[in-house]
Every structure is written in C-alpha cells, then in structure tokens.
Write a protein that holds these residues in place. Structure first.
Motif, PDB file in Angstrom:
ATOM      1  N   HIS A 109       0.839  -1.200   0.000  1.00 55.70           N
ATOM      2  CA  HIS A 109       0.000   0.000   0.000  1.00 55.70           C
ATOM      3  C   HIS A 109       0.877   1.254   0.000  1.00 55.70           C
ATOM      4  O   HIS A 109       0.679   2.170  -0.801  1.00 55.70           O
ATOM      5  N   VAL A 110       1.865   1.288   0.889  1.00 59.36           N
ATOM      6  CA  VAL A 110       2.744   2.445   1.029  1.00 59.36           C
ATOM      7  C   VAL A 110       3.520   2.717  -0.259  1.00 59.36           C
ATOM      8  O   VAL A 110       3.561   3.858  -0.749  1.00 59.36           O
ATOM      9  N   THR A 130       2.842   1.779  -3.301  1.00 62.73           N
ATOM     10  CA  THR A 130       1.906   2.167  -4.356  1.00 62.73           C
ATOM     11  C   THR A 130       1.461   3.615  -4.164  1.00 62.73           C
ATOM     12  O   THR A 130       1.392   4.393  -5.126  1.00 62.73           O
ATOM     13  N   CYS A 131       1.211   3.980  -2.931  1.00 63.42           N
ATOM     14  CA  CYS A 131       0.797   5.346  -2.608  1.00 63.42           C
ATOM     15  C   CYS A 131       1.902   6.346  -2.954  1.00 63.42           C
ATOM     16  O   CYS A 131       1.625   7.413  -3.518  1.00 63.42           O
ATOM     17  N   TYR A 172       1.821   6.718  -6.690  1.00 53.91           N
ATOM     18  CA  TYR A 172       0.583   7.340  -7.163  1.00 53.91           C
ATOM     19  C   TYR A 172       0.612   8.854  -6.978  1.00 53.91           C
ATOM     20  O   TYR A 172       0.174   9.603  -7.843  1.00 53.91           O
ATOM     21  N   PHE A 173       1.140   9.293  -5.836  1.00 53.26           N
ATOM     22  CA  PHE A 173       1.120  10.718  -5.522  1.00 53.26           C
ATOM     23  C   PHE A 173       2.426  11.450  -5.835  1.00 53.26           C
ATOM     24  O   PHE A 173       2.526  12.653  -5.592  1.00 53.26           O
ATOM     25  N   ILE A 175       4.683  13.800   0.992  1.00 56.83           N
ATOM     26  CA  ILE A 175       4.524  12.359   1.198  1.00 56.83           C
ATOM     27  C   ILE A 175       5.468  11.947   2.325  1.00 56.83           C
ATOM     28  O   ILE A 175       6.657  11.756   2.131  1.00 56.83           O
ATOM     29  N   LEU A 203       1.061   8.908   4.630  1.00 56.43           N
ATOM     30  CA  LEU A 203       0.876   7.491   4.299  1.00 56.43           C
ATOM     31  C   LEU A 203      -0.005   6.793   5.331  1.00 56.43           C
ATOM     32  O   LEU A 203      -0.842   5.963   4.980  1.00 56.43           O
ATOM     33  N   SER A 263      -3.572   7.272   4.499  1.00 54.12           N
ATOM     34  CA  SER A 263      -4.062   6.421   3.422  1.00 54.12           C
ATOM     35  C   SER A 263      -4.302   4.994   3.911  1.00 54.12           C
ATOM     36  O   SER A 263      -5.317   4.377   3.596  1.00 54.12           O
TER      37      SER A 263
END
Length: 144
Positions: free
Chosen positions: A12-13, A15-16, A19-20, A28, A33, A36
């Motif tokens: 998740h981290v 990918t985040c 993505y951003f 970020i 994180l 999210s």
C-alpha cells in the motif's frame, strides 16, 4: 498462520508513494501514508525503515519527502514480502509443538505434511515473484 499485515501495508505504502509522486501540494511522509493506510504513523515508520533498508525508497530530510528508488516493474511482491520479513524460508506453515509420538498419525503427520506445505509455500512465493508493483498500480483508477 497468517502473513503479517506489514506485507500488505508495505505494498500500500509503495503504491501510494508512486501514485502521488510529483504532486507538489502533498508532502509524502509517514503521517500522509498513515492517513491512506488508516493506521498509526509509528507502524508506517517501521515499515518505511524496512523498505529503505531493502533499497526501495529514499527518505529525505527537511521536506521529509519519501520517493521511490526503483521503478515499479523492478519491485516484485516477493521482494516486498522478503523486505518486511513476513516469513522465513519454508516456515509459512507452523506445526503444533508436540504431536503424540505414540500415535501413528501423531508421529508421522509432520514429515508427511512438510513436503506438501513446503511446495505450497514455494508456489505462493513464485506467484509473488511474477507480480510487480507496476501490475498493482495499473489497476488503481485515476482520480477525475
């Protein structure tokens, strides 16, 4: 036995972060994180340290921005699985401690199951090697 949530948190981290990336309005960092993932930033920081040690991310001081060091297609889910230390080799499945050695099932079940379960873990790991973070991020819909 379940694989630690650190594995999915790390996916998740990463990918985040991708993505951003490039969004100048966002910083970020672990707090962002954690928002999210919806968990405590301390847990995120622990995962980030493992990802940094594995060479996946840079954590810069000052702005405290986190960036990827590798391209998404160079990071497999297996790489992440190993980086966050989910499971040691051939230890995904845990046996109970003391089966009855006087029982024909108790004294034989572990060696019989061990080969099957080792093969199952290897199959899982091979599948994780086949999937990259690039595969994951491609499935996230773009915001309108």
């Amino acid at each position: 036995m379940r694989i630690s949530s650190r594995f999915t948190i790390a996916i998740h981290v990463l990918t985040c972060i991708k993505y951003f990336e490039g969004n100048e309005d966002l910083n970020i960092n672990s707090e962002f994180l954690a928002g999210s993932v919806n968990i405590n930033p301390v847990i995120i920081r622990q995962v980030l340290l493992k990802l940094k040690s594995a060479g996946f991310i840079n954590i810069s001081r000052g702005k405290r921005n986190i960036t990827l060091k590798k391209a998404l297609n160079e990071i497999s889910l297996f790489d992440i699985y190993e980086a966050v230390g989910c499971v040691k080799s051939e230890q995904l499945f845990k046996f109970h401690d003391a089966p009855n050695p006087l029982c024909p099932v108790g004294k034989n079940i572990q060696p019989i199951l061990n080969d099957y379960l080792t093969d199952a873990q290897k199959a899982l790991e091979n599948e994780l090697k086949r999937i990259s973070l690039d595969d994951i991020i491609k499935k996230i819909p773009a915001e309108n």
